[in-house]
Motif scaffolding. Structure first.
Motif, mmCIF file in Angstrom:
data_model
loop_
_atom_site.group_PDB
_atom_site.id
_atom_site.type_symbol
_atom_site.label_atom_id
_atom_site.label_comp_id
_atom_site.label_asym_id
_atom_site.label_seq_id
_atom_site.Cartn_x
_atom_site.Cartn_y
_atom_site.Cartn_z
ATOM 1 N N LEU A 42 -6.947 -3.227 -1.724
ATOM 2 C CA LEU A 42 -6.127 -2.527 -2.714
ATOM 3 C C LEU A 42 -6.510 -2.950 -4.133
ATOM 4 O O LEU A 42 -6.780 -4.131 -4.396
ATOM 5 C CB LEU A 42 -4.647 -2.828 -2.481
ATOM 6 C CG LEU A 42 -4.046 -2.266 -1.190
ATOM 7 C CD1 LEU A 42 -2.624 -2.786 -0.997
ATOM 8 C CD2 LEU A 42 -4.041 -0.737 -1.225
ATOM 9 N N ASP A 43 -6.474 -1.985 -5.036
ATOM 10 C CA ASP A 43 -6.713 -2.251 -6.449
ATOM 11 C C ASP A 43 -5.516 -3.026 -7.000
ATOM 12 O O ASP A 43 -4.360 -2.618 -6.846
ATOM 13 C CB ASP A 43 -6.870 -0.923 -7.184
ATOM 14 C CG ASP A 43 -7.096 -1.109 -8.679
ATOM 15 O OD1 ASP A 43 -7.301 -2.255 -9.110
ATOM 16 O OD2 ASP A 43 -7.021 -0.096 -9.413
ATOM 17 N N THR A 44 -5.756 -4.163 -7.653
ATOM 18 C CA THR A 44 -4.656 -5.001 -8.151
ATOM 19 C C THR A 44 -4.359 -4.772 -9.630
ATOM 20 O O THR A 44 -3.497 -5.458 -10.181
ATOM 21 C CB THR A 44 -5.000 -6.485 -7.939
ATOM 22 O OG1 THR A 44 -6.210 -6.797 -8.656
ATOM 23 C CG2 THR A 44 -5.189 -6.797 -6.469
ATOM 24 N N SER A 45 -5.024 -3.837 -10.260
ATOM 25 C CA SER A 45 -4.821 -3.651 -11.699
ATOM 26 C C SER A 45 -3.402 -3.199 -12.020
ATOM 27 O O SER A 45 -2.930 -3.388 -13.145
ATOM 28 C CB SER A 45 -5.835 -2.630 -12.244
ATOM 29 O OG SER A 45 -5.641 -1.362 -11.621
ATOM 30 N N ARG A 46 -2.696 -2.622 -11.034
ATOM 31 C CA ARG A 46 -1.335 -2.129 -11.295
ATOM 32 C C ARG A 46 -0.286 -3.108 -10.758
ATOM 33 O O ARG A 46 0.901 -2.808 -10.755
ATOM 34 C CB ARG A 46 -1.158 -0.766 -10.643
ATOM 35 C CG ARG A 46 -2.154 0.287 -11.146
ATOM 36 C CD ARG A 46 -2.125 1.526 -10.277
ATOM 37 N NE ARG A 46 -0.825 2.195 -10.331
ATOM 38 C CZ ARG A 46 -0.370 3.043 -9.404
ATOM 39 N NH1 ARG A 46 -1.113 3.296 -8.348
ATOM 40 N NH2 ARG A 46 0.808 3.604 -9.535
ATOM 41 N N PHE B 129 -6.948 -7.388 -0.866
ATOM 42 C CA PHE B 129 -6.864 -6.943 -2.256
ATOM 43 C C PHE B 129 -8.189 -7.184 -2.965
ATOM 44 O O PHE B 129 -8.910 -8.138 -2.655
ATOM 45 C CB PHE B 129 -5.752 -7.702 -2.990
ATOM 46 C CG PHE B 129 -4.380 -7.491 -2.403
ATOM 47 C CD1 PHE B 129 -3.541 -6.513 -2.906
ATOM 48 C CD2 PHE B 129 -3.944 -8.262 -1.329
ATOM 49 C CE1 PHE B 129 -2.289 -6.320 -2.356
ATOM 50 C CE2 PHE B 129 -2.699 -8.076 -0.778
ATOM 51 C CZ PHE B 129 -1.853 -7.088 -1.284
ATOM 52 N N GLN B 130 -8.491 -6.329 -3.920
ATOM 53 C CA GLN B 130 -9.711 -6.496 -4.706
ATOM 54 C C GLN B 130 -9.616 -7.778 -5.533
ATOM 55 O O GLN B 130 -8.555 -8.089 -6.088
ATOM 56 C CB GLN B 130 -9.899 -5.296 -5.640
ATOM 57 C CG GLN B 130 -10.204 -4.002 -4.900
ATOM 58 C CD GLN B 130 -10.369 -2.821 -5.837
ATOM 59 O OE1 GLN B 130 -10.413 -2.979 -7.056
ATOM 60 N NE2 GLN B 130 -10.459 -1.624 -5.268
ATOM 61 N N ARG C 29 0.835 -1.215 0.000
ATOM 62 C CA ARG C 29 0.000 0.000 0.000
ATOM 63 C C ARG C 29 0.859 1.250 0.000
ATOM 64 O O ARG C 29 0.609 2.191 -0.763
ATOM 65 C CB ARG C 29 -0.930 -0.017 1.213
ATOM 66 C CG ARG C 29 -1.977 1.097 1.237
ATOM 67 C CD ARG C 29 -2.614 1.258 2.605
ATOM 68 N NE ARG C 29 -1.648 1.760 3.588
ATOM 69 C CZ ARG C 29 -1.288 3.045 3.676
ATOM 70 N NH1 ARG C 29 -1.796 3.947 2.839
ATOM 71 N NH2 ARG C 29 -0.428 3.426 4.572
ATOM 72 N N ARG D 299 -9.643 -0.288 3.014
ATOM 73 C CA ARG D 299 -10.226 -0.731 1.748
ATOM 74 C C ARG D 299 -9.263 -1.678 1.036
ATOM 75 O O ARG D 299 -8.051 -1.463 1.046
ATOM 76 C CB ARG D 299 -10.507 0.466 0.829
ATOM 77 C CG ARG D 299 -11.550 1.417 1.381
ATOM 78 C CD ARG D 299 -11.813 2.526 0.399
ATOM 79 N NE ARG D 299 -12.676 3.559 0.967
ATOM 80 C CZ ARG D 299 -12.963 4.700 0.340
ATOM 81 N NH1 ARG D 299 -12.446 4.965 -0.855
ATOM 82 N NH2 ARG D 299 -13.764 5.580 0.918
ATOM 83 N N LEU E 17 -4.360 5.912 -0.324
ATOM 84 C CA LEU E 17 -5.018 4.615 -0.391
ATOM 85 C C LEU E 17 -5.408 4.226 1.025
ATOM 86 O O LEU E 17 -4.552 3.823 1.817
ATOM 87 C CB LEU E 17 -4.084 3.563 -0.998
ATOM 88 C CG LEU E 17 -3.613 3.821 -2.433
ATOM 89 C CD1 LEU E 17 -2.624 2.749 -2.865
ATOM 90 C CD2 LEU E 17 -4.806 3.848 -3.389
#
Length: 1319
Positions: free
Chosen positions: A69-73, A286-287, A52, A67, A63
């Motif tokens: 974490l967005d894993t797209s990156r 993670f999402q 994070r 919540r 961030l």
């Protein structure tokens, strides 16, 4: 770490104290981060928090922690974790039940039957309580508190909570009359299913486990490594009933030996659910629960595995393995392929490893008291780290093994912690408080405190100077800095010993290696360690403080496939071996392709686990440097690889001996490592000095420049002394060394020779400690040479030998503490030869002796003695000696241990004072004649294995020669007068420790109004009394041990030579002192021993003695410990069992119950006191000998009742499949092991023979009897005595399970020492 461009790749090492994060960011640049592994006030999970923070810093956006974490990156996450290790250490795993073949319910409790520490009084648990019965030794303040002593005497507990015995049995097929149809196992062996698995009876028992809340099972059935069907049936039933985790030993590690395979299955069942819970918790941060992210975990073997297949038994070295991968991928490559020693020094321990182009694996190792049978990197952990505590004990500087831990930590942490190595470095100016964050103190907001370090060290310095002023050899006082420097030097020497052992054990020269230093504390010691080992280069990676995380980034994904085998390695089997290897290779390739690796990125390497037939020394060999020939398998010339490695490690080969394949293995690798692109800047001018400071070195303080690592560039050169600092570590470049910044930004230190220093003969406690290590190292290295070059199973594999160094008067200087019955005994042998030969000793002479009247123990123990000469000296200046147990030297029975011998000649060849080598020439003809001489005596045979005798004697001569070389190096470095002076100082130190114990014991008795004389009496089963009266001289700290009244020499073989009693006495004194002390003649200096001539303890020269060595010695120990009130009697027997016929012979000793003591229950099923022999694994026994092990379990209720109960003996039943001669040599069949302070005695032993027709015969304690197929030998070993009134309930054991120290030793060096202590 490949993957789509523009995304992050994370490599995270979650350690016990800190979590290190290494991230390759979009564009290729690197970010690193270190944070606390546990900080519940701020975050739930450290790796998630690290990710994070880096995403937040790189993305410039907030961030929230609450919540996912967005894993797209995120392209990939790699992790090494101590979750499994910590759960094992702290015993916080899953509730587990063990399912095992009926008759073996306690097999994993007994294990190898060897105790962990040679000088432990084995206990079930250790517990200190103010209401304990008085123990005049433990309460006497003899160098350690009662609590410290009691904590030291424990055995690790098993991991399972309940045991279910499974009605089933599979045995190896031998074609006996009435045997069923054989089935073929995975190894190719034929087996007989004697009893199918009773699933109906098992179902209700499993349902009972579920009702009690147990959801995880370990299934361990006999011979399942080759016949797994029964385990698979049990596993299917368990999963049908709803168990959430079932570990089958045949899947956890399909290798022969049920004990380590069973421990591995239990560890898997115990740890895997814990790991799975952690992984699930990590995913929730993670999402999408990391659905589209490659998540890999580091395994103990140095390879990465997918998150879903990360299992407990393969995870215990997950963290340390990353560091090995890290330096193997960086230092080894940069240094041009020169072999590398990894040196990872942390807070509580130091990890040592080696890399020379391929990872060095072990396949059976012990971690936190559990033996795991799984591929693991050979990482040797020793209890010496920055947090190791410093002590001054009886004139000796001592570092560790106790540690301050993370809490309270060293004194400088401001939490009231003890003085440690870190404090010593801080006092010397080698650590700068300003370079550390303000995270110390109760509020974790203050800097390191040099004042606290000085204050804590001053208390120790006061003890040192008090000893120097008032001790036996008054000397000049030491300054605070000299004391601190002394502790650092002693710590360095302690860390050098395992490095020497790790390299020399495999025939490597430590000076030919580069030292790769990493970890938070290693940089302060690297130059000194390298210099002491003769290394000229230290390599410190620019990310050395996070090298384990970097190693994760550089690692490859690995999939392994392995199966057992029992084929000979011959041309006739090469096609089968190739087929097996091809099948396993296909499995590995398919598994890696399923993870997304294209075939060009996959490589495989094939291995065969080979050994010479009739030996246990198997080597896992690869043929990658030995291509196939017309006379090898297609996969490679494994035979040539085996012979080459065997010759390198052991110094010889056995060309006439067939080679056997135990296992076939394939290691598949998916290449996926990261390419580092952040090459540091080149130099733009001279290096900037950040500040100047004062550092203390030998001779005083020196002006020392301080540089910041981040400001240094390629080409910068820094002369020592100087400090190089970054946010994670401090590097000390010592005077005479030079550091250079490499093209990759690493630090390469050229180590110069140490400035010569003068060491005088006068006592210096610092050099006393260093010489103590050096003298002991000589004995240890002699042992390594002997083990490498010997050929017999007894010496090479059972390690039944001892090596020692002696002074010019024959007095013992150092004896690696391996064989209790050898302790001190060799001194008598050397001194006899000095008296016997006088001036008739010349350079090139080597002596051989085994006679009891010349200090021998029993005849199979052959002692080889070599005088050490020095130029200008007419008489020897030292002696070196090695004593090894030869499997046969003739006599009336094979093995030279007859139960009915009545004269010494019946026990084999006798050597009183024999020149084995004269003028440098090995006297092969003369010694051969002497070994064959017993055949001239009616009923006797000469040696039955002359080849092994001669080979082992040559190995003993070679070991002594190594000792002479090392003594010569020591004299060359310090001078003869200094070395001999410190020999005397070391002996005086041991004397002081024993005097302190005796004086404290006497003071304790005097304070309670008790006399200063104690006594005890016990009896051999024939009624012979062993009587002892001990008179304490309080003022002198001395004692008279008077055995007057002991019974006369006996007609049988229970007579014990005088040397045996002295060995037993040294063993007891060491146990009573309660801590490590030098084991030398000084131990006996405060003691006068009175043994009546002609008694059972000092028999006539021709008396039979074989039983005295293995039985009477145990009774002597019981009497000594009983006189001191230290503990109740243990089983007092080694339970010697011999089985043989025309084509086979087998010998074993069997465990029993240990005596209870003030604060502990006696351990059940363990060897005690004068033996520590490992027992043959049941599967090995059944595969090599014509027997079936029907039962091997605890003899419940055989331990004596008491406030603290005695340990139970064992029941062992052997079913014979061939006609043979059974011999038993046992004691405690008439007289019970005594209890103390109202405790009841343990049960007597019992030897029964159950004939095939149902008749049961009591064999008595000592007999030889023919046995036939279908007969059963049933051995009931004695229990230990109880301690305290049985009606006075003992305090409950601690509420949490026994915790092992946070620095458990492990690795091949540790395993070697355990193996040698287990004989």
């Amino acid at each position: 770490m490949g993957g789509p461009e523009g995304r992050f790749h994370f490599a995270i090492d979650r350690g016990g104290t800190f979590t290190d994060v290494f991230a390759q960011c979009p564009g290729g640049h690197v970010r690193v981060l270190k944070l606390l592994s546990e900080d519940p006030a701020n975050y739930v999970d450290a790796p998630t928090e690290g990710i994070r923070r880096i995403l937040e810093q790189e993305g410039g956006m907030l961030l929230p922690r609450d919540r996912p974490l967005d894993t797209s990156r995120i392209a990939s996450i790699r992790m090494g974790t101590t979750v499994a290790t910590n759960a094992l250490l702290e015993r916080r795993g899953e509730r587990v039940a063990l399912l095992v073949t009926r008759g073996f319910r306690d097999l994993l409790h007994v294990g190898t039957q060897a105790r962990e520490d040679l000088f432990d009084l084995p206990s079930e648990y250790s517990h200190s309580c103010s209401c304990l019965p008085p123990c005049p030794v433990l309460d006497s303040g003899c160098g350690a508190t009662q609590d410290e002593l009691l904590r030291a005497v424990h055995m690790p507990e098993v991991l399972y909570e309940e045991v279910l015995e499974v009605d089933e049995r599979v045995v190896l097929y031998r074609g006996e009359l009435g045997a069923g149809t054989p089935v073929r196992g995975r190894t190719g062996d034929l087996l007989e299913v004697q009893q199918p698995v009773d699933l109906g009876g098992l179902r209700g028992k499993l349902e009972g486990l579920l009702s009690r809340g147990i959801r995880s099972l370990a299934v361990v059935l006999m011979h399942s490594y080759t016949w797994a069907q029964h385990e698979q049936q049990v596993g299917a039933l368990a999963q049908e009933l709803g168990f959430t985790h079932v570990s089958l030993s045949s899947e956890a590690m399909p290798m022969v030996r049920i004990v380590p395979r069973g421990h591995t299955a239990c560890a898997d069942a115990y740890l895997t659910p814990t790991i799975q819970r952690y992984v699930q918790g990590f995913r929730r941060g993670f999402q999408g629960q990391l659905k589209d992210v490659q998540v890999l975990f580091m395994r103990s073997d140095g390879g990465l595995a997918p998150m879903d297949s990360f299992s407990g038994s393969r995870a215990v070295l997950s963290g340390p393995a990353g560091g090995v991968v890290g330096y193997s991928a960086t230092t080894y490559r940069v240094e041009g392929g020169q072999p590398v020693i990894g040196f990872d020094m942390g807070g509580t321990s130091t990890d040592v490893s080696r890399y020379a182009g391929e990872f060095e694996h072990v396949f059976e190792a012990r971690t936190a008291g559990v033996t795991l049978q799984a591929p693991q990197l050979d990482i040797n952990t020793v209890a010496a780290g920055g947090g190791s505590r410093l002590f001054f004990r009886s004139g000796l500087f001592v570092v560790g093994p106790e540690s301050a831990g993370a809490h309270p930590g060293p004194a400088c942490y401001r939490k009231g912690g003890p003085v440690t190595v870190t404090d010593a470095n801080l006092v010397l100016g080698r650590l700068l408080p300003a370079s550390f964050p303000c995270i110390f103190g109760p509020g974790e907001d203050q800097p390191l405190s040099p004042e606290a370090s000085r204050k804590a060290l001053e208390a120790v310095a006061t003890e040192v100077n008090s000893f120097l002023t008032n001790g036996p050899c008054p000397a000049s006082l030491l300054s605070l800095e000299e004391v601190a420097m002394g502790f650092v030097r002693v710590a360095n020497e302690a860390m050098c010993r395992p490095i020497r052992a790790l390299t020399q054990a495999r025939g490597h020269d430590p000076s030919a290696h580069v030292l790769a230093c990493f970890g938070g504390a290693g940089g302060q010691h690297a130059c000194a360690i390298a210099r002491a080992l003769g290394m000229d280069t230290v390599h410190i990676h620019r990310h050395s403080g996070l090298l384990s995380a970097l190693g994760l980034a550089l690692a490859d994904v690995v999939h392994e496939a392995q199966e057992p085998c029992s084929l000979p390695y011959t041309p006739e089997t090469f096609v089968q071996l190739d087929q097996r290897l091809s099948r396993l290779e296909e499995q590995c390739v398919d598994a890696l392709r399923a993870q997304g690796f294209p075939r060009p990125q996959i490589s495989t390497e094939s291995f065969l686990h080979l050994r010479y037939q009739g030996t246990d020394c198997a080597l896992m060999v690869s043929a990658h440097q030995h291509p196939a020939t017309a006379r090898s398998p297609r996969a490679g010339d494994f035979g040539a690889a085996f012979v080459e490695r065997y010759m390198r490690e052991f110094g010889f080969v056995i060309p006439e001996r067939p080679v056997v394949v135990d296992d076939v293995r394939v290691r598949g690798t998916g290449r996926s490592g990261l390419c580092l692109e952040d090459v540091p800047k080149a130099q733009t001018g001279p290096p900037r000095v950040d500040k100047m400071t004062q550092c203390y070195f030998e001779g005083g303080y020196q002006e020392t420049p301080v540089y910041l690592l981040g400001e240094l560039g390629y080409g910068h050169k820094l002369l020592g002394p100087c400090l190089i600092i970054d946010s994670n570590s401090t590097i000390l470049v010592e005077p005479g060394c030079q550091a250079a910044v490499t093209e990759t930004g690493d630090i390469r230190i050229s180590v110069g020779a140490e400035a010569p220093s003068t060491v005088g003969a006068q006592l210096d406690p610092i050099h006393l400690s260093i010489f103590s290590h050096r003298f002991m190292s000589i004995a240890e290295q002699m042992g390594r040479i002997l083990q490498r070059t010997a050929i017999s199973t007894n010496i090479k594999e059972r390690l039944d030998f001892s090596c020692a160094l002696f002074g010019p008067d024959g007095g013992l200087v150092s004896n690696a503490p391996h064989i209790p019955v050898h302790l001190g005994a060799m001194q008598e042998t050397v001194q006899f030869q000095i008296q016997q030969l006088g001036a008739d000793l010349h350079p090139g002479d080597v002596l051989l002796s085994n006679h009891p009247s010349a200090g021998g123990s029993h005849l199979p123990d052959l002692t080889v003695i070599t005088p050490v000469f020095w130029p200008g000296q007419t008489r020897p200046v030292f002696y070196v000696a090695s004593r090894g147990h030869h499997a046969d030297i003739g006599g009336i029975t094979p093995g030279s241990m007859p139960p009915h011998s009545t004269t010494l000649q019946q026990e084999g060849a006798v050597f009183l004072s024999f020149k084995l080598v004269q003028g440098g020439v090995f006297q092969e003809e003369a010694v051969t004649e002497a070994l064959r001489a017993p055949s001239k005596i009616p009923g006797c045979s000469g040696t039955r294995n002359l080849h092994d005798n001669l080979s082992d004697l040559r190995a003993q001569v070679a070991a002594n020669q190594k000792g002479i070389q090392l003594v010569g190096e020591l004299i060359g470095q310090y001078g003869l007068d200094v070395v001999q002076a410190y020999m005397g100082h070391i002996q005086a130190n041991a004397e002081l420790a024993v005097r302190d114990m005796l004086r404290a014991f006497g003071t304790s008795r005097q304070a309670r109004g008790l006399p200063l004389e104690v006594s005890a009496e016990d009896h051999m089963d024939d009624g012979s009394p062993i009587r002892l009266r001990v008179q304490i001289n309080l003022s002198q700290g001395s004692a008279v041990f008077d055995f007057s009244g002991t019974g006369p020499e006996v007609f049988g073989n229970l007579n014990a030579p005088r040397a045996i009693t002295l060995s037993a006495l040294i063993y007891c004194l060491r146990c009573l002192v309660g801590r490590d002390i030098p084991l030398n003649q000084g131990c006996l200096a405060p003691v006068r021993v009175v043994i009546p001539r002609g008694s059972i303890l000092d028999p006539s020269p021709e008396a039979a003695v074989v039983g005295g060595n293995v039985l009477t010695s145990q009774r002597v120990v019981d009497v000594i410990l009983g006189a001191f009130g230290a503990c109740a009697a243990s089983q007092g027997c080694m339970n010697n069992v011999t089985l043989g016929n025309a084509h086979m012979g087998y010998y074993e000793t069997v465990a029993g119950g240990a005596g209870a003591g003030p604060g502990w229950h006696g351990r059940s099923g363990v060897h005690s006191h004068m033996t520590n022999t490992r027992i043959t694994d049941p599967e090995i026994l059944e595969s090599r000998y014509p027997v079936i092990v029907r039962r091997f379990e605890l003899r419940l209720g055989s331990g004596g009742r008491g406030r603290f109960r005695g340990g139970d003996g064992v029941v062992r039943e052997l079913l014979f499949r061939e006609e043979a001669l059974l011999s038993v040599l046992t004691e405690r069949r008439a007289f019970q092991p005594y209890g103390l302070h109202g405790g009841e005695p343990g049960a007597r032993g019992l030897n029964l023979l159950i004939r095939k027709d149902g008749r049961t015969v009591n064999l008595g304690g000592k007999t030889s009897v023919p046995v036939y197929p279908g007969d059963v030998f049933c051995l009931h070993t004695p229990g230990g005595g109880g301690y305290g009134d049985p009606d006075d309930p003992a305090p409950q054991p601690p509420g949490s399970p026994q915790q092992l120290p946070a620095f458990p030793e492990r690795g091949s060096v540790y395993e070697y020492r355990r193996a040698q202590e287990a004989v």
